[in-house]
Motif scaffolding. Structure first.
Motif, mmCIF file in Angstrom:
data_model
loop_
_atom_site.group_PDB
_atom_site.id
_atom_site.type_symbol
_atom_site.label_atom_id
_atom_site.label_comp_id
_atom_site.label_asym_id
_atom_site.label_seq_id
_atom_site.Cartn_x
_atom_site.Cartn_y
_atom_site.Cartn_z
ATOM 1 N N ALA A 57 0.831 -1.205 0.000
ATOM 2 C CA ALA A 57 0.000 0.000 0.000
ATOM 3 C C ALA A 57 0.866 1.255 0.000
ATOM 4 N N ALA A 58 1.896 1.242 0.843
ATOM 5 C CA ALA A 58 2.773 2.410 0.932
ATOM 6 C C ALA A 58 3.480 2.658 -0.395
ATOM 7 N N LEU A 59 3.932 1.564 -1.013
ATOM 8 C CA LEU A 59 4.655 1.698 -2.277
ATOM 9 C C LEU A 59 3.748 2.244 -3.372
ATOM 10 N N ARG A 60 2.558 1.622 -3.476
ATOM 11 C CA ARG A 60 1.618 2.087 -4.502
ATOM 12 C C ARG A 60 1.319 3.572 -4.324
ATOM 13 N N GLY A 61 0.961 3.935 -3.089
ATOM 14 C CA GLY A 61 0.588 5.330 -2.813
ATOM 15 C C GLY A 61 1.738 6.286 -3.086
ATOM 16 N N GLY A 62 2.908 5.931 -2.616
ATOM 17 C CA GLY A 62 4.070 6.806 -2.748
ATOM 18 C C GLY A 62 4.493 6.990 -4.190
ATOM 19 N N LEU A 63 4.451 5.901 -4.931
ATOM 20 C CA LEU A 63 4.884 5.986 -6.328
ATOM 21 C C LEU A 63 3.882 6.786 -7.157
ATOM 22 N N VAL A 64 2.610 6.583 -6.884
ATOM 23 C CA VAL A 64 1.585 7.362 -7.590
ATOM 24 C C VAL A 64 1.774 8.847 -7.275
ATOM 25 N N ALA A 65 2.038 9.134 -5.987
ATOM 26 C CA ALA A 65 2.247 10.522 -5.581
ATOM 27 C C ALA A 65 3.456 11.124 -6.289
ATOM 28 N N ALA A 66 4.434 10.286 -6.624
ATOM 29 C CA ALA A 66 5.634 10.782 -7.297
ATOM 30 C C ALA A 66 5.445 10.847 -8.809
ATOM 31 N N GLY A 67 4.216 10.578 -9.233
ATOM 32 C CA GLY A 67 3.923 10.720 -10.663
ATOM 33 C C GLY A 67 4.206 9.466 -11.470
ATOM 34 N N VAL A 68 4.422 8.342 -10.777
ATOM 35 C CA VAL A 68 4.700 7.100 -11.503
ATOM 36 C C VAL A 68 3.383 6.473 -11.951
ATOM 37 N N ASP A 69 3.379 5.962 -13.175
ATOM 38 C CA ASP A 69 2.207 5.269 -13.719
ATOM 39 C C ASP A 69 2.231 3.836 -13.180
#
Lengths: 450, 427
Positions: A57-69
Motif C-alpha cells: 500500500a505504501a509503495l503504490r501510494g508513494g509511487l503514484v504521488a511521485a507521478g509514476v504510472d
C-alpha cells in the motif's frame, strides 16, 4: 552528457549489433541517466507481490504521488519501465512463487534500462527457519535476475524493517529512477528503530544543506560536488593544496567554496568544520572521498608506501570524524558518506594496501552505524563502493586490461563518475534518514567480489 | 559622505611566482590575473557575485591590454556586472590599488572589491625602434598603392630592430640595479649584510611553506605549487660565492642572490566593509589604517631611486601619532637587499632624519625579528605589480594570527623615484 565508450557506440550501430550478436559478444547499451526535471520512470511500473501488505500500500501510494504510472498487471502489449515486487509477507519458500508469477511474464515486457526492485524483510529478524530461508532467498533471485536482464536494465533488493515501509519509498524511488543507472544486483537495508517516512526524491532535495567533499578537485570527487550542488547543496570542495587549480575550477563551477587542505593533516577536520560553519552556517553532509593508490604486490610494498595509502584512505577519516562527528559539529540529521571500493570487497592483486584501506572503510560504516550517539542525532553513515568507473585513473590502465575490467559486469560497460555521485546524493537525501550502515556497490553488478 | 568606516582585508590569493622564461613563459598577464582571481573567487565562494569593483594593473603591459583587469573579470567566475579598472604605479601598483579600494570602501562608495596586480617579464611586449614605428604608421595611413610603395621604400634595413623593455629609468638611462648600487654605496651597505638578509628571506619563506602558511593564500598555476625562485637550502657561503652584477670595482656588493630576479605572477586581495564581510560569513583579518605615497628626485641624483618610502613612512607616522617602533610586523619589499638596509639605515641616521625629514631625532631602529617574517621578494620573486597584493594578504593573515590590535607597516619602493606605504591593524 553520458558519452558511450567506443565499443558501446559500435554495438549500437546496425553492423555492430549484428556482429556482436553473431559472435556472442556483450551488447551494452547507453544507460539512461538522470537529468533535472526527468520523471522517475518513462513508462508504467508494475507493482505487486505476495498478499496485501502495508508495504504494498505504501509503495503504490508513494509511487503514484511521485507521478509514476503504477499498474497492477502487465498488459499484453505495453512495455514496462519497471517492476516492484513486494515479498515482505513471505513466510515460507513456497511463497516465492508469487514473485515468479509476477516477474516471469513481466521480464519479457521490460523496456530498455528498465528496473526490477524486490522488497523484502531482513532475514535476521525472521521468526522461524522457513521464514528466514524465504527472506534470504530474495537475494539469490534478485542477483540472478540482475544477471538475466539485458539492455541496461537492473535488479536490486530493498530489505525493510517492520514499520519502516514508508521510509523505504525513497530507496525504491532511487532504484527505479535513472539516478541508479549503474547500481545493479545490490541489497539496500532500510530501517531499524523508529524512522520517519520518506517520499520519492524531489528536485533539489538538498536545498539549504551544506556539504563537504574531500578529494573534490577531479574525477569522482568533482562529480560528487557537481551532483550535490545540482541537488541544492552548498558544497565545500576540499583537496590538497597542490590540486588547488582544478579545485578552484570545480568550486567556482558549482558555486561552492574551495578549501585547500591535506586530509592527513591533523587539523583537517577542524579546518573543514570551521570553514563550513563560518562561511555557510553549519555542516550537514560529509563525503570522505579523498583517496590514493600506490599499487604494488605486497611482496614489494615497503612501510612508507603502505602507510601513505592507509593514512590518506582510512586513518584520516577516523581522525577527521573525531572532530566532524563530535556533538555540536555535524548537525542533527546529518549524513556521512564514505567511499569504499570493489577492491575492498573482492581484493585485488597488487592492491593490498588499497584493499586494506577500502575494506577498513566498510568497518567504519559498520562501527559508526552502530554508534548510539550518532543514531540519537539521526546521523546516518553509508558507503558507496565503485566498481570500474571511467576516470582519468582508469584511462591509464592498459587497453586490454581496461576492456576486460569494463565488460566484466552485468551491464557490460564501465560506470561514470556521476553514477557514484548519484548514489552519494541518494544517501545524502533528506528522506533517507532510515538508510544507514549500507555499503552499496556502484559496479553494474561486477563479477568481482559478487 | 562625512563619516568613514573601516575597510577590512578579508583574504587573498596569488599564484606562485615564477622566474622569467620559467613555467609561465607563455602565460599572458590576463591569463595570470584571471587565474589569481579564480582562486580567490573559489576560496571565498564569490562565483556569480557582483563586487563593488576590481582594481589591478600591470607594469609591463601590451597596448591590447588597455582594459586588462576588466577583461580578467569577464574571464572569471565573478558576475560580469562587476566593474573594473587598471592602475599603474610601477612596483607600487598592487599596494596603491589596495589603498584606492580601501578608501572607496571607507567612504561607502563600495562595499567590497578585489585589488591586485600582475606582471610578466616573459610575455613582454616587443617594441620596434621609434623611427621604424613612425614609418610603419605612415605606411598604414597610405591610401594608394603608389603612396604605400613610397612609404615602404622609406624603411631602411638599419631601422629594423626590436626593443625589449627592461628595468631602466627613462630619464637617467640607468637600470634600477645601477641606481641601487649608488644608494647602497652611499649608505655603506655591506655585501655580508645583504647576503644575510637574502638568506633570511629564503629560510623564512621556506619555513612558512612547510608550516602550510600559504595553503589559504595561494592557488597553484601551470604545475607550480610554490615560488620557483625559493632556494630553501641556500647558505651564506653559496650567496657569498656569487659574482656581483651591479656596481663597479671593489665596492660592488650586489649579486643575483641579493637582488630580486625578473619574475612572472599575479596576486589579489579581497577587501570589504565589516557589514559585507559578515553577510558573507567572512572574518576580517585586518583593517586598512592609512596609506601614503612619496616621491623623490632621483633624476638630479639628489636622492636614491628607491628611497621614497624613507620619506613616506615618517609622514604617515606623524599623521597617525605613531613611532617606528609601534609595529608588531614590518613588510619592507625587498627590491634589493640593499634597498631594505638603506631604508633602515636612513631611519637610524640622525643627519638624514634631521636634514631630510626635518625631525628632531632619528626614527630609530626596528626589531629585525619582526621584519619580513615569512620572507619577501628576494625569495618569492617580484612580478612588479603583483608584489603589493602578496604583501597585503600575507601581512593581514600574520596580523590576524597575532591577535586583535596588532599593527603592521608595509613599505614598497617603485620606479620613478616613488614609494607607497601603508598601515594595517589586526581586526
Amino acid at each position: 552528457m553520458a558519452r558511450a565508450d567506443g565499443y558501446t557506440a559500435f554495438v549500437g550501430t546496425p553492423v555492430g549489433r549484428r556482429l556482436a550478436s553473431t559472435l556472442g559478444l556483450p551488447r551494452p547499451v547507453p544507460l539512461r541517466r538522470y537529468e533535472p526535471g526527468q520523471p522517475v520512470t518513462e513508462g508504467p511500473v508494475l507493482v505487486g507481490g505476495h498478499g496485501d501488505t502495508p508495504a504494498l500500500a505504501a509503495l503504490r501510494g508513494g509511487l503514484v504521488a511521485a507521478g509514476v504510472d503504477v499498474v497492477d498487471e502487465a498488459g499484453e502489449d505495453a512495455r514496462l519501465a519497471g517492476v516492484v515486487v513486494d515479498l515482505t509477507a513471505a513466510e515460507d519458500p513456497a511463497d516465492l512463487e508469487s514473485l515468479r508469477a509476477l516477474l516471469s511474464p513481466a521480464l519479457r515486457r521490460l523496456d530498455r534500462c528498465a528496473r526490477v526492485v524486490v522488497v523484502g524483510r531482513h532475514p535476521e529478524s525472521a521468526s522461524g527457519v522457513a521464514q528466514r530461508a524465504a527472506r534470504r532467498a530474495l537475494e539469490g533471485v534478485t542477483r540472478s535476475v540482475a544477471k538475466e536482464l539485458r539492455a541496461g536494465a537492473t535488479a536490486n533488493l530493498v530489505l525493510v524493517t517492520e514499520g519502516a515501509e514508508a521510509a523505504a519509498l525513497g530507496t525504491v524511488g532511487f532504484l527505479l529512477s535513472a539516478r541508479s543507472a549503474y547500481v545493479d544486483g545490490q541489497v539496500v537495508r532500510v530501517g531499524g528503530g523508529s524512522v520517519p517516512d520518506a517520499a520519492v526524491q524531489a528536485e533539489r532535495p538538498l536545498a539549504g544543506t551544506v556539504a563537504a567533499v574531500t578529494g573534490a578537485a577531479r574525477g569522482i570527487g568533482a562529480e560528487i560536488a557537481r551532483t550535490l550542488a545540482r541537488d541544492g547543496a552548498r558544497v565545500v570542495c576540499v583537496d590538497v593544496p597542490g590540486a588547488g587549480a582544478p579545485l578552484a575550477a570545480v568550486a567556482n563551477e558549482v558555486g561552492g567554496t574551495a578549501l585547500q587542505t591535506d586530509v592527513t593533516d591533523e587539523r583537517a577536520g577542524a579546518r573543514i568544520l570551521e570553514h563550513a560553519t563560518q562561511r555557510h552556517g553549519g555542516l550537514d553532509l560529509v563525503v570522505h572521498n579523498a583517496g590514493i593508490t600506490r599499487d604494488k604486490l605486497l611482496a614489494n610494498t615497503d612501510a612508507q608506501r603502505w602507510a601513505s595509502v592507509l593514512d590518506v584512505n582510512l586513518r584520516s577519516i577516523v581522525r577527521m570524524n573525531e572532530t566532524l562527528l563530535a556533538p555540536g559539529a555535524l548537525r542533527a540529521g546529518g549524513r556521512v558518506v564514505l567511499v569504499s571500493s570493489i577492491a575492498g570487497i573482492a581484493g585485488n592483486r597488487g592492491q593490498s594496501s588499497y584493499a586494506a584501506s577500502k575494506a577498513g572503510v566498510i568497518g567504519l560504516v559498520d562501527g559508526y552505524a552502530a554508534d548510539a550517539g550518532l543514531r540519537r542525532r539521526r546521523i546516518t553513515v553509508n558507503a558507496v563502493a565503485p566498481g570500474f568507473v571511467e576516470t582519468e585513473m582508469t584511462a591509464r590502465i592498459p587497453l586490454a586490461t581496461r576492456e576486460v575490467g569494463r565488460r566484466l559486469n552485468s551491464l557490460s560497460q564501465g560506470g561514470l563518475p556521476v553514477d557514484v555521485a548519484e548514489t552519494v546524493a541518494f544517501f545524502a537525501g533528506d528522506g533517507q534518514a532510515a538508510v544507514t550502515g549500507n555499503v552499496v556497490r556502484v559496479c553494474g553488478q561486477s563479477l568481482l567480489g559478487a | 559622505m562625512t563619516t568613514t568606516r573601516r575597510a577590512a582585508v578579508l583574504g587573498g590569493n596569488r599564484i606562485p611566482f615564477a622566474r622569467q622564461f620559467g613555467p609561465y613563459a607563455e602565460a599572458s598577464n590576463q591569463d595570470m590575473l584571471t587565474s589569481a582571481l579564480e582562486g580567490l573567487v573559489a576560496r571565498y565562494g564569490l562565483a556569480g557575485e557582483r563586487l563593488g569593483e576590481v582594481v589591478a594593473g600591470a607594469v609591463i603591459k601590451h597596448s591590447r591590454d588597455f582594459n586588462l583587469t576588466r577583461e580578467a573579470v569577464l574571464g572569471s567566475s565573478l558576475s560580469p556586472d562587476t566593474p573594473a579598472y587598471d592602475v599603474q604605479q610601477a612596483c607600487g601598483t598592487g599596494l596603491e590599488a589596495s589603498i584606492l579600494l580601501a578608501n572607496k570602501i571607507a567612504l561607502g562608495q563600495a562595499d567590497s572589491g578585489i585589488a591586485g596586480g600582475v606582471d610578466s617579464a616573459s610575455d613582454a611586449p616587443v617594441v620596434v625602434a621609434e623611427r621604424l614605428r613612425r614609418k610603419l604608421l605612415r605606411l598604414s595611413r597610405a591610401r594608394s598603392t603608389a603612396d604605400r610603395a613610397k612609404a615602404l621604400a622609406q624603411i631602411r634595413p638599419t631601422d629594423i630592430g626590436i626593443q625589449v623593455p627592461g628595468a631602466s629609468e627613462p630619464r637617467t638611462g640607468m637600470t634600477m640595479g645601477q641606481h641601487m648600487a649608488i644608494t647602497a654605496e652611499r649608505w655603506g651597505i655591506t655585501r655580508e649584510a645583504q647576503d644575510e638578509l637574502a638568506l633570511a628571506s629564503h629560510h623564512r619563506l621556506a619555513t612558512a611553506y612547510e608550516a602550510g602558511f600559504f595553503d589559504d593564500l595561494m592557488t597553484p598555476y601551470l604545475g607550480l605549487t610554490q615560488d620557483q625562485n625559493l632556494r630553501p637550502g641556500t647558505t651564506l657561503d653559496k650567496l657569498a660565492s656569487l659574482r656581483t652584477v651591479f656596481g663597479e670595482g671593489e665596492g660592488a656588493t650586489m649579486t643575483a642572490g641579493n637582488s630580486t630576479p625578473l619574475s612572472d605572477g599575479a596576486a589579489t586581495v579581497l577587501l570589504g566593509s565589516e557589514e559585507w564581510a559578515q553577510a558573507h560569513g567572512l572574518k576580517p583579518l585586518a583593517f586598512f589604517v592609512d596609506g601614503e605615497t612619496a616621491a623623490v628626485d632621483h633624476v638630479s641624483g639628489d636622492e636614491g631611486l628607491l628611497m621614497a618610502p624613507a620619506y613616506a613612512v615618517p609622514r604617515m607616522l606623524a599623521r597617525q601619532g605613531l613611532t617606528l617602533q609601534d609595529f608588531d610586523l614590518y613588510e619592507i619589499h625587498e627590491a634589493f637587499a640593499s634597498t631594505v638596509l638603506s631604508t633602515l639605515a636612513a631611519w637610524e641616521s640622525e643627519s638624514f632624519c634631521r636634514d631630510r625629514l626635518g625631525l628632531d631625532a632619528p626614527l630609530g631602529s626596528i626589531d629585525r625579528d619582526r621584519l619580513n617574517v615569512t620572507g619577501s621578494s628576494l625569495a618569492a620573486g617580484h612580478p612588479f605589480a603583483a608584489t603589493g597584493g602578496r604583501i597585503v594578504a600575507t601581512l593581514a593573515k600574520l596580523l590576524a594570527e597575532r591577535g586583535s590590535g596588532s599593527r603592521g607597516l608595509v613599505s614598497v619602493c617603485a620606479a620613478g623615484g616613488q614609494g607607497v606605504v601603508a598601515i594595517l591593524e589586526a581586526a
